[in-house]
Design a protein around this motif. Structure first.
Motif, PDB file in Angstrom:
ATOM      1  N   HIS A  60       0.912  -1.393   0.011  1.00 32.00           N
ATOM      2  CA  HIS A  60       0.103   0.108  -0.013  1.00 32.00           C
ATOM      3  C   HIS A  60       0.871   1.290  -0.013  1.00 32.00           C
ATOM      4  CE1 HIS A  60      -3.323  -2.688   1.036  1.00 32.00           C
ATOM      5  NE2 HIS A  60      -3.969  -1.544   0.551  1.00 32.00           N
ATOM      6  N   PHE A  61       2.189   1.247  -0.364  1.00 29.94           N
ATOM      7  CA  PHE A  61       3.033   2.176  -0.077  1.00 29.94           C
ATOM      8  C   PHE A  61       2.650   3.471  -1.094  1.00 29.94           C
ATOM      9  CE2 PHE A  61       6.575   4.432  -2.220  1.00 29.94           C
ATOM     10  CZ  PHE A  61       7.128   5.068  -1.245  1.00 29.94           C
ATOM     11  N   TYR A  62       2.263   2.787  -2.392  1.00 25.54           N
ATOM     12  CA  TYR A  62       1.922   3.990  -3.248  1.00 25.54           C
ATOM     13  C   TYR A  62       0.705   4.730  -3.204  1.00 25.54           C
ATOM     14  CZ  TYR A  62       5.929   3.060  -6.063  1.00 25.54           C
ATOM     15  OH  TYR A  62       7.475   2.692  -6.486  1.00 25.54           O
ATOM     16  N   GLU A  63      -0.194   3.727  -2.873  1.00 25.57           N
ATOM     17  CA  GLU A  63      -1.718   4.176  -2.236  1.00 25.57           C
ATOM     18  C   GLU A  63      -1.336   5.334  -1.112  1.00 25.57           C
ATOM     19  OE1 GLU A  63      -2.421   0.615  -4.294  1.00 25.57           O
ATOM     20  OE2 GLU A  63      -1.033   1.338  -3.057  1.00 25.57           O
ATOM     21  N   GLU A  64      -0.720   4.803  -0.279  1.00 24.97           N
ATOM     22  CA  GLU A  64      -0.463   5.998   0.923  1.00 24.97           C
ATOM     23  C   GLU A  64       0.237   7.081   0.429  1.00 24.97           C
ATOM     24  OE1 GLU A  64       1.343   3.971   4.320  1.00 24.97           O
ATOM     25  OE2 GLU A  64      -0.443   2.614   4.333  1.00 24.97           O
ATOM     26  N   LYS A  65       1.337   6.918  -0.366  1.00 23.19           N
ATOM     27  CA  LYS A  65       2.027   8.253  -1.015  1.00 23.19           C
ATOM     28  C   LYS A  65       1.047   9.223  -1.563  1.00 23.19           C
ATOM     29  CE  LYS A  65       5.907   9.303  -4.065  1.00 23.19           C
ATOM     30  NZ  LYS A  65       6.695   8.636  -4.843  1.00 23.19           N
ATOM     31  N   TYR A  66       0.128   8.625  -2.318  1.00 24.96           N
ATOM     32  CA  TYR A  66      -0.760   9.419  -3.116  1.00 24.96           C
ATOM     33  C   TYR A  66      -2.352   9.689  -2.442  1.00 24.96           C
ATOM     34  CZ  TYR A  66       2.896   9.181  -6.570  1.00 24.96           C
ATOM     35  OH  TYR A  66       3.888   9.460  -7.387  1.00 24.96           O
ATOM     36  N   SER A  67      -2.117   9.613  -1.107  1.00 21.14           N
ATOM     37  CA  SER A  67      -3.477   9.505  -0.406  1.00 21.14           C
ATOM     38  C   SER A  67      -4.241  10.696  -0.525  1.00 21.14           C
ATOM     39  CB  SER A  67      -3.110   9.115   1.152  1.00 21.14           C
ATOM     40  OG  SER A  67      -2.457   9.976   1.628  1.00 21.14           O
ATOM     41  N   GLN A  68      -3.602  11.892  -1.051  1.00 19.75           N
ATOM     42  CA  GLN A  68      -4.467  13.223  -1.218  1.00 19.75           C
ATOM     43  C   GLN A  68      -5.508  12.927  -2.187  1.00 19.75           C
ATOM     44  OE1 GLN A  68      -1.266  12.527  -2.118  1.00 19.75           O
ATOM     45  NE2 GLN A  68      -0.419  14.022  -3.864  1.00 19.75           N
ATOM     46  N   TYR A  69      -5.151  11.847  -3.106  1.00 21.31           N
ATOM     47  CA  TYR A  69      -6.225  11.600  -3.797  1.00 21.31           C
ATOM     48  C   TYR A  69      -7.395  10.574  -3.181  1.00 21.31           C
ATOM     49  CZ  TYR A  69      -3.383  13.520  -7.448  1.00 21.31           C
ATOM     50  OH  TYR A  69      -2.383  14.254  -8.173  1.00 21.31           O
ATOM     51  N   ARG A  70      -8.447  10.731  -3.393  1.00 19.36           N
ATOM     52  CA  ARG A  70      -9.436   9.963  -2.491  1.00 19.36           C
ATOM     53  C   ARG A  70      -9.736   8.764  -3.152  1.00 19.36           C
ATOM     54  NH1 ARG A  70     -13.898  11.504  -2.297  1.00 19.36           N
ATOM     55  NH2 ARG A  70     -13.596  13.720  -3.282  1.00 19.36           N
ATOM     56  N   CYS A  71      -9.637   8.689  -4.481  1.00 21.91           N
ATOM     57  CA  CYS A  71     -10.124   7.629  -5.386  1.00 21.91           C
ATOM     58  C   CYS A  71      -8.950   7.153  -6.427  1.00 21.91           C
ATOM     59  CB  CYS A  71     -11.366   7.985  -6.126  1.00 21.91           C
ATOM     60  SG  CYS A  71     -12.357   6.562  -6.704  1.00 21.91           S
ATOM     61  N   ILE A  72      -8.096   6.287  -5.860  1.00 19.51           N
ATOM     62  CA  ILE A  72      -7.014   5.601  -6.567  1.00 19.51           C
ATOM     63  C   ILE A  72      -7.494   4.389  -7.387  1.00 19.51           C
ATOM     64  CG2 ILE A  72      -4.606   4.882  -6.533  1.00 19.51           C
ATOM     65  CD1 ILE A  72      -4.376   6.599  -4.242  1.00 19.51           C
ATOM     66  N   CYS A  73      -7.047   4.358  -8.654  1.00 18.28           N
ATOM     67  CA  CYS A  73      -7.452   3.020  -9.325  1.00 18.28           C
ATOM     68  C   CYS A  73      -6.012   2.350  -9.758  1.00 18.28           C
ATOM     69  CB  CYS A  73      -8.198   3.511 -10.647  1.00 18.28           C
ATOM     70  SG  CYS A  73      -8.712   2.141 -11.714  1.00 18.28           S
ATOM     71  N   GLY A  74      -6.061   1.067  -9.847  1.00 22.38           N
ATOM     72  CA  GLY A  74      -5.027   0.338 -10.213  1.00 22.38           C
ATOM     73  C   GLY A  74      -5.523  -0.269 -11.474  1.00 22.38           C
ATOM     74  N   ILE A  75      -4.388  -0.290 -12.474  1.00 28.38           N
ATOM     75  CA  ILE A  75      -4.412  -0.733 -13.884  1.00 28.38           C
ATOM     76  C   ILE A  75      -3.459  -1.816 -14.270  1.00 28.38           C
ATOM     77  CG2 ILE A  75      -4.781  -0.023 -16.391  1.00 28.38           C
ATOM     78  CD1 ILE A  75      -6.770   1.487 -14.967  1.00 28.38           C
ATOM     79  N   ASP A  76      -3.966  -2.858 -14.861  1.00 31.47           N
ATOM     80  CA  ASP A  76      -2.991  -3.983 -15.515  1.00 31.47           C
ATOM     81  C   ASP A  76      -3.755  -4.563 -16.385  1.00 31.47           C
ATOM     82  OD1 ASP A  76      -0.688  -5.264 -15.737  1.00 31.47           O
ATOM     83  OD2 ASP A  76      -0.791  -6.531 -14.129  1.00 31.47           O
ATOM     84  N   GLU A  77      -2.825  -5.500 -17.378  1.00 32.86           N
ATOM     85  CA  GLU A  77      -3.548  -6.142 -18.320  1.00 32.86           C
ATOM     86  C   GLU A  77      -3.025  -7.827 -18.289  1.00 32.86           C
ATOM     87  OE1 GLU A  77      -1.182  -7.796 -20.485  1.00 32.86           O
ATOM     88  OE2 GLU A  77       0.479  -6.803 -19.380  1.00 32.86           O
ATOM     89  N   ALA A  78      -3.685  -8.488 -18.860  1.00 34.96           N
ATOM     90  CA  ALA A  78      -3.386  -9.869 -19.179  1.00 34.96           C
ATOM     91  C   ALA A  78      -3.343 -10.376 -20.534  1.00 34.96           C
ATOM     92  CB  ALA A  78      -4.217 -10.817 -18.201  1.00 34.96           C
ATOM     93  N   GLY A  79      -2.562 -10.888 -20.901  1.00 33.77           N
ATOM     94  CA  GLY A  79      -2.512 -11.552 -22.369  1.00 33.77           C
ATOM     95  C   GLY A  79      -2.180 -10.852 -23.483  1.00 33.77           C
ATOM     96  N   ARG A  80      -0.677 -10.126 -23.139  1.00 33.05           N
ATOM     97  CA  ARG A  80       0.028  -9.437 -24.126  1.00 33.05           C
ATOM     98  C   ARG A  80       0.745 -10.337 -24.980  1.00 33.05           C
ATOM     99  NH1 ARG A  80       2.610  -3.786 -22.193  1.00 33.05           N
ATOM    100  NH2 ARG A  80       3.414  -3.913 -24.505  1.00 33.05           N
ATOM    101  N   GLY A  81       1.341 -11.558 -24.428  1.00 32.95           N
ATOM    102  CA  GLY A  81       2.017 -12.297 -25.160  1.00 32.95           C
ATOM    103  C   GLY A  81       1.522 -13.506 -25.859  1.00 32.95           C
ATOM    104  N   PRO A  82       0.433 -14.063 -25.626  1.00 37.48           N
ATOM    105  CA  PRO A  82      -0.081 -15.368 -26.253  1.00 37.48           C
ATOM    106  C   PRO A  82      -0.352 -15.192 -27.714  1.00 37.48           C
ATOM    107  CG  PRO A  82      -1.372 -14.763 -24.379  1.00 37.48           C
ATOM    108  CD  PRO A  82      -0.729 -13.575 -24.563  1.00 37.48           C
ATOM    109  N   LEU A  83      -0.337 -16.228 -28.378  1.00 35.66           N
ATOM    110  CA  LEU A  83      -0.788 -16.445 -29.831  1.00 35.66           C
ATOM    111  C   LEU A  83      -1.947 -16.383 -30.233  1.00 35.66           C
ATOM    112  CD1 LEU A  83       1.718 -19.537 -30.597  1.00 35.66           C
ATOM    113  CD2 LEU A  83       2.310 -17.218 -30.601  1.00 35.66           C
TER     114      LEU A  83
END
Length: 252
Positions: A60-83
């Protein structure tokens, strides 16, 4: 007459972690080896939970670092490498006081643990958004641009508009919300880890469904990645509608 070891075992099993200290302190005085072993096992469980909470605090380091923002969203993907198959993006907003034990980069978790955590995330999250780019779209605009498109789509599907995005390594073009790209963010941020799990489980379930209609390629096990079994099937049967033409030129 005192309790039997099996009764004491059930007492431990039916207790929550807040009761373990008292139970261990009491039963450590019991002279029976079996009871002492039970107490020792729950002492280890206590220590493991302390360690896990410490790890989670670091997540939660980054969530706490930017805690002045009340609504923080994490973004990630799956499946860049498959055929084969789509690329899937997840966007997750967790509550500020959220504690989801064992939350981690989806690649570091077993399939069973990912499924367990997926259910917890879907239950606990403030909002979850999913985006997807098809194999045809990947061929049309390339995998990087398709990934960005899926991420923008995931953000647009959130029921709550975030004030800050924590992204796994990338800066997404075409989004006005402030962004923080974090290298290996899925292992460093609870929000990104949650997004990675949601994206991975969603995509894996989709590939299992594809396997039911195209069983020759082993999609349920390889999830569209270039395993020996998958490549052999590709050479024998040719590509399916879910194969990425731009990814399989070496094999077909």
């Amino acid at each position: 007459m005192g309790k039997s070891i099996s009764e004491i075992k059930k007492e431990f099993e039916n207790s929550d972690e807040n009761s373990w200290e008292k139970l261990c302190g009491f039963y450590e005085q019991d002279s029976r080896i079996g009871v002492q072993n039970l107490a020792a096992r729950y002492r280890k469980k206590q220590a493991a939970l302390v360690q896990e909470r410490e790890r989670l605090k670091q997540m939660h380091f980054y969530e706490e670092k930017y805690s002045q923002y009340r609504c923080i969203c994490g973004i990630d993907e799956a499946g860049r490498g498959p055929l084969a198959g789509p690329v899937v993006a997840g966007a997750v907003i967790l509550p500020a006081d959220c504690e989801i034990l064992y939350l981690n980069d989806s690649k570091k978790l077993t399939a069973h643990k990912r499924e367990e955590l997926y259910d917890v995330i879907m239950r606990e999250a403030v909002a979850v958004g999913l985006g997807m780019a098809s194999p045809a779209r990947i061929d049309e605009i390339n995998i990087l641009q398709a990934t960005y498109e899926a991420m923008r789509q995931a953000v647009s599907k959130l029921a709550v508009m975030p004030q800050l995005l924590l992204n796994d390594a990338v800066t997404i073009p075409g989004i006005e919300i402030p962004q923080v790209p974090i290298i290996k963010g899925d292992a460093k941020s609870a929000s990104i880890a949650a997004a990675s799990i949601v994206a991975k489980v969603t995509r894996d379930r989709l590939m299992v469904e594809y396997d039911k209609t195209m069983p020759e390629y082993g999609f349920a096990s390889n999830k569209g990645y270039g395993s020996a079994e998958h490549i052999a099937a590709l050479q024998k049967y040719g590509p399916t509608p879910i194969h990425r033409a731009s990814f399989i030129t070496h094999f077909v």
